[in-house]
Design a protein around this motif. Structure first.
Motif, PDB file in Angstrom:
ATOM      1  N   VAL A   1      -3.207  -1.776   2.428  1.00  0.00           N
ATOM      2  CA  VAL A   1      -3.333  -0.813   1.330  1.00  0.00           C
ATOM      3  C   VAL A   1      -2.153   0.141   1.427  1.00  0.00           C
ATOM      4  CG1 VAL A   1      -4.777   0.944   0.242  1.00  0.00           C
ATOM      5  CG2 VAL A   1      -5.844  -1.007   1.415  1.00  0.00           C
ATOM      6  N   GLY A   2      -1.306   0.150   0.427  1.00  0.00           N
ATOM      7  CA  GLY A   2      -0.105   0.984   0.443  1.00  0.00           C
ATOM      8  C   GLY A   2       1.141   0.136   0.429  1.00  0.00           C
ATOM      9  N   GLY A   3       2.026   0.393  -0.543  1.00  0.00           N
ATOM     10  CA  GLY A   3       3.172  -0.486  -0.752  1.00  0.00           C
ATOM     11  C   GLY A   3       4.522   0.106  -0.420  1.00  0.00           C
ATOM     12  N   GLY A   4       4.559   1.101   0.468  1.00  0.00           N
ATOM     13  CA  GLY A   4       5.826   1.722   0.837  1.00  0.00           C
ATOM     14  C   GLY A   4       6.510   1.014   1.991  1.00  0.00           C
ATOM     15  N   ASP A   5       7.432   1.733   2.649  1.00  0.00           N
ATOM     16  CA  ASP A   5       8.186   1.149   3.767  1.00  0.00           C
ATOM     17  C   ASP A   5       7.268   0.696   4.897  1.00  0.00           C
ATOM     18  OD1 ASP A   5      10.522   1.648   2.411  1.00  0.00           O
ATOM     19  OD2 ASP A   5      11.007   3.480   3.512  1.00  0.00           O
ATOM     20  N   ILE A   6       6.274   1.521   5.213  1.00  0.00           N
ATOM     21  CA  ILE A   6       5.373   1.169   6.313  1.00  0.00           C
ATOM     22  C   ILE A   6       4.479   0.006   5.898  1.00  0.00           C
ATOM     23  CG2 ILE A   6       3.521   1.990   7.809  1.00  0.00           C
ATOM     24  CD1 ILE A   6       4.779   4.770   7.655  1.00  0.00           C
TER      25      ILE A   6
ATOM     26  N   GLY B   1     -12.392   0.665  -3.228  1.00  0.00           N
ATOM     27  CA  GLY B   1     -13.630   0.885  -2.497  1.00  0.00           C
ATOM     28  C   GLY B   1     -14.117  -0.342  -1.752  1.00  0.00           C
ATOM     29  N   ASP B   2     -15.375  -0.275  -1.332  1.00  0.00           N
ATOM     30  CA  ASP B   2     -15.972  -1.255  -0.436  1.00  0.00           C
ATOM     31  C   ASP B   2     -15.801  -2.699  -0.907  1.00  0.00           C
ATOM     32  OD1 ASP B   2     -17.995  -1.852   1.848  1.00  0.00           O
ATOM     33  OD2 ASP B   2     -18.914  -2.760   0.087  1.00  0.00           O
ATOM     34  N   ALA B   3     -15.869  -2.937  -2.201  1.00  0.00           N
ATOM     35  CA  ALA B   3     -15.778  -4.307  -2.709  1.00  0.00           C
ATOM     36  C   ALA B   3     -14.431  -4.952  -2.383  1.00  0.00           C
ATOM     37  CB  ALA B   3     -16.019  -4.325  -4.217  1.00  0.00           C
ATOM     38  N   ASP B   4     -13.385  -4.155  -2.187  1.00  0.00           N
ATOM     39  CA  ASP B   4     -12.066  -4.705  -1.867  1.00  0.00           C
ATOM     40  C   ASP B   4     -12.032  -5.331  -0.468  1.00  0.00           C
ATOM     41  OD1 ASP B   4     -10.909  -4.103  -4.277  1.00  0.00           O
ATOM     42  OD2 ASP B   4     -10.040  -2.205  -3.609  1.00  0.00           O
ATOM     43  N   LEU B   5     -13.032  -5.038   0.345  1.00  0.00           N
ATOM     44  CA  LEU B   5     -13.050  -5.544   1.711  1.00  0.00           C
ATOM     45  C   LEU B   5     -13.879  -6.812   1.861  1.00  0.00           C
ATOM     46  CD1 LEU B   5     -13.429  -2.178   3.676  1.00  0.00           C
ATOM     47  CD2 LEU B   5     -11.346  -3.340   2.931  1.00  0.00           C
ATOM     48  N   GLU B   6     -14.450  -7.295   0.777  1.00  0.00           N
ATOM     49  CA  GLU B   6     -15.274  -8.501   0.848  1.00  0.00           C
ATOM     50  C   GLU B   6     -14.444  -9.687   1.337  1.00  0.00           C
ATOM     51  OE1 GLU B   6     -18.587 -10.698   0.861  1.00  0.00           O
ATOM     52  OE2 GLU B   6     -18.533  -8.567   0.266  1.00  0.00           O
ATOM     53  N   GLY B   7     -14.873 -10.314   2.419  1.00  0.00           N
ATOM     54  CA  GLY B   7     -14.201 -11.487   2.968  1.00  0.00           C
ATOM     55  C   GLY B   7     -12.941 -11.193   3.744  1.00  0.00           C
ATOM     56  N   ILE B   8     -12.649  -9.917   3.978  1.00  0.00           N
ATOM     57  CA  ILE B   8     -11.429  -9.528   4.694  1.00  0.00           C
ATOM     58  C   ILE B   8     -11.703  -9.434   6.195  1.00  0.00           C
ATOM     59  CG2 ILE B   8      -9.700  -7.702   4.973  1.00  0.00           C
ATOM     60  CD1 ILE B   8      -9.406  -9.233   2.377  1.00  0.00           C
ATOM     61  N   PHE B   9     -10.771  -9.933   6.986  1.00  0.00           N
ATOM     62  CA  PHE B   9     -10.892  -9.885   8.448  1.00  0.00           C
ATOM     63  C   PHE B   9     -10.356  -8.576   9.017  1.00  0.00           C
ATOM     64  CE2 PHE B   9      -8.839 -10.836  12.613  1.00  0.00           C
ATOM     65  CZ  PHE B   9      -9.978 -11.137  13.345  1.00  0.00           C
ATOM     66  N   MET B  10      -9.240  -8.116   8.476  1.00  0.00           N
ATOM     67  CA  MET B  10      -8.572  -6.924   9.007  1.00  0.00           C
ATOM     68  C   MET B  10      -7.957  -6.150   7.851  1.00  0.00           C
ATOM     69  SD  MET B  10      -5.065  -6.809  11.281  1.00  0.00           S
ATOM     70  CE  MET B  10      -5.777  -7.611  12.719  1.00  0.00           C
ATOM     71  N   VAL B  11      -8.028  -4.813   7.940  1.00  0.00           N
ATOM     72  CA  VAL B  11      -7.393  -3.987   6.917  1.00  0.00           C
ATOM     73  C   VAL B  11      -6.510  -2.944   7.583  1.00  0.00           C
ATOM     74  CG1 VAL B  11      -9.428  -2.469   6.772  1.00  0.00           C
ATOM     75  CG2 VAL B  11      -7.744  -2.462   4.923  1.00  0.00           C
ATOM     76  N   ILE B  12      -5.314  -2.770   7.036  1.00  0.00           N
ATOM     77  CA  ILE B  12      -4.381  -1.739   7.479  1.00  0.00           C
ATOM     78  C   ILE B  12      -4.023  -0.901   6.267  1.00  0.00           C
ATOM     79  CG2 ILE B  12      -2.111  -1.264   8.481  1.00  0.00           C
ATOM     80  CD1 ILE B  12      -2.268  -3.985   9.881  1.00  0.00           C
ATOM     81  N   ALA B  13      -4.162   0.413   6.398  1.00  0.00           N
ATOM     82  CA  ALA B  13      -3.831   1.300   5.288  1.00  0.00           C
ATOM     83  C   ALA B  13      -2.663   2.197   5.672  1.00  0.00           C
ATOM     84  CB  ALA B  13      -5.040   2.146   4.884  1.00  0.00           C
ATOM     85  N   ALA B  14      -1.737   2.351   4.744  1.00  0.00           N
ATOM     86  CA  ALA B  14      -0.552   3.185   4.969  1.00  0.00           C
ATOM     87  C   ALA B  14      -0.213   3.901   3.679  1.00  0.00           C
ATOM     88  CB  ALA B  14       0.614   2.320   5.441  1.00  0.00           C
ATOM     89  N   THR B  15      -1.167   4.679   3.172  1.00  0.00           N
ATOM     90  CA  THR B  15      -0.906   5.436   1.957  1.00  0.00           C
ATOM     91  C   THR B  15      -0.618   6.890   2.329  1.00  0.00           C
ATOM     92  OG1 THR B  15      -3.085   6.366   1.380  1.00  0.00           O
ATOM     93  CG2 THR B  15      -2.746   4.015   0.969  1.00  0.00           C
ATOM     94  N   ASP B  16      -0.128   7.656   1.363  1.00  0.00           N
ATOM     95  CA  ASP B  16       0.125   9.078   1.591  1.00  0.00           C
ATOM     96  C   ASP B  16      -1.030   9.938   1.077  1.00  0.00           C
ATOM     97  OD1 ASP B  16       0.468   8.776  -1.107  1.00  0.00           O
ATOM     98  OD2 ASP B  16       2.565   9.423  -1.142  1.00  0.00           O
ATOM     99  N   ASP B  17      -2.178   9.313   0.818  1.00  0.00           N
ATOM    100  CA  ASP B  17      -3.361  10.007   0.318  1.00  0.00           C
ATOM    101  C   ASP B  17      -4.441   9.969   1.389  1.00  0.00           C
ATOM    102  OD1 ASP B  17      -5.816  10.702  -0.934  1.00  0.00           O
ATOM    103  OD2 ASP B  17      -5.025  10.122  -2.887  1.00  0.00           O
TER     104      ASP B  17
END
Length: 248
Positions: free
Chosen positions: A48-53, A97-113
Motif C-alpha cells: 500500500v503506497g506507490g512512492g520510492d519506498i 479497508g479489510d476487504a483489500d486483505l482477502e486472500g493476502i499473505f503479507m501486507v506492507i504499507a508505506a504511505t504518508d498518511d
C-alpha cells in the motif's frame, strides 16, 4: 530509532499521542524477534503506497517470487512500468479497508498518511496476517532486516530498529567478507545433499560429513578463490568414499 519515531515529531502510531515521546519503541531493543526465511513464491503480497519506498518493497517481494498487488492512487514511474508489463497488479485507488486483505499473505504499507497506515495494521492484525508499516515499529508484527544476497546465500542483519545506518555499514562489510566463493561452495554442497540423505542414516552422520568438508584442510573457500574448483569436487568425492566405507 527509526526516523518516524523520534521524540518531538508528530506521532505516527496507533497510540495517537500527538507528539511522539517514543513510548512505542522503548522495548524494541529487548524484543526477542523470531528470525525466519519466508518462501513467497506464488504467494499474494500487498503493498500500500506507490512512492520510492513502495517501489523498494515491491522490488524486494518480486525478487523472492511474490505475487504482488499495489494499491495506490498514483505510483512511481518504475511501478507504473512494472504494472504495464504485468509484473504486478496495480489498483489505482486508496486503500479500501479489510476487504483489500482477502486472500493476502503479507501486507506492507508505506504511505504518508498515519491513519491509513494504522488502518492497514489493525485490519491485518484482526486477520492474524503478516504486516509491516515501514519505519513505524509498533505497527509491525515482523521487521525487515538488511539482506546480503549472493547466489543461494542470504545473510540478514538487524539492529531491532536502533540504527538502520549501522545495519547498512554491516551489510557492506559482510558483502566483502562473504563473496561469490561462499555461494559457489553452497551450490557444490547442495549437489551432495541427495547423496548424503540417501546414504548416511543419521543426522549426526550427515552433520559430520558436511562439517568435515567445510572446515577441512585444505580450505575449500580458499581453493575456490584460487580457481581450483576441481580440487573441491575431489574433496567432496573423497569424503563420500570415507563416509560410505565407515558404514560398511
Amino acid at each position: 530509532m527509526p526516523a518516524q519515531a523520534y521524540a518531538g515529531k508528530e506521532c505516527v502510531c496507533q497510540f495517537r499521542k500527538g507528539i511522539c515521546d517514543q513510548t512505542c519503541v522503548r522495548d524494541m531493543l529487548e524484543t526477542p524477534f523470531y528470525i525466519a526465511c519466508l518462501k513467497l513464491t506464488g504467494r499474494r503480497c500487498l503493498v500500500v503506497g506507490g512512492g520510492d519506498i513502495g517501489l523498494e518493497k515491491v522490488e524486494g517481494l518480486l525478487a523472492c517470487g511474490g505475487d504482488v498487488t499495489l494499491i495506490a492512487p498514483s505510483a512511481h514511474p518504475e511501478l507504473e512500468a512494472l504494472a504495464e508489463e504485468r509484473s504486478i497488479a496495480w489498483e489505482r485507488r486508496p486503500y479500501g479497508g479489510d476487504a483489500d486483505l482477502e486472500g493476502i499473505f503479507m501486507v506492507i504499507a508505506a504511505t504518508d498518511d498515519s491513519e491509513v497506515n494504522i488502518g492497514v495494521f489493525d485490519d491485518a492484525e484482526k486477520r492474524a496476517m503478516l504486516v509491516n508499516i515501514v519505519d513505524v515499529p509498533p505497527l509491525c508484527n515482523f521487521i525487515l532486516p538488511a539482506i546480503v544476497r549472493t547466489g543461494p546465500l542470504a545473510i540478514a542483519i538487524s539492529t531491532a530498529g536502533a540504527s538502520p545506518a549501522l545495519a547498512k555499514r554491516m551489510k557492506r562489510q559482510i558483502s566483502e567478507l562473504f563473496g561469490d566463493e561462499y555461494a559457489r561452495l553452497a551450490v557444490m554442497l547442495n549437489d551432495a545433499r541427495g547423496w548424503a540423505k540417501g546414504t548416511l542414516p543419521t543426522y549426526n552422520d550427515r552433520k559430520d560429513f558436511f562439517e568435515g568438508i567445510v572446515n577441512g584442510d585444505p580450505d575449500p573457500i580458499e581453493l575456490i578463490r584460487s580457481g581450483d574448483e576441481n580440487t573441491v569436487l575431489a574433496i567432496i568425492e573423497s569424503a563420500k568414499e570415507r563416509a560410505a566405507a565407515a558404514l560398511a
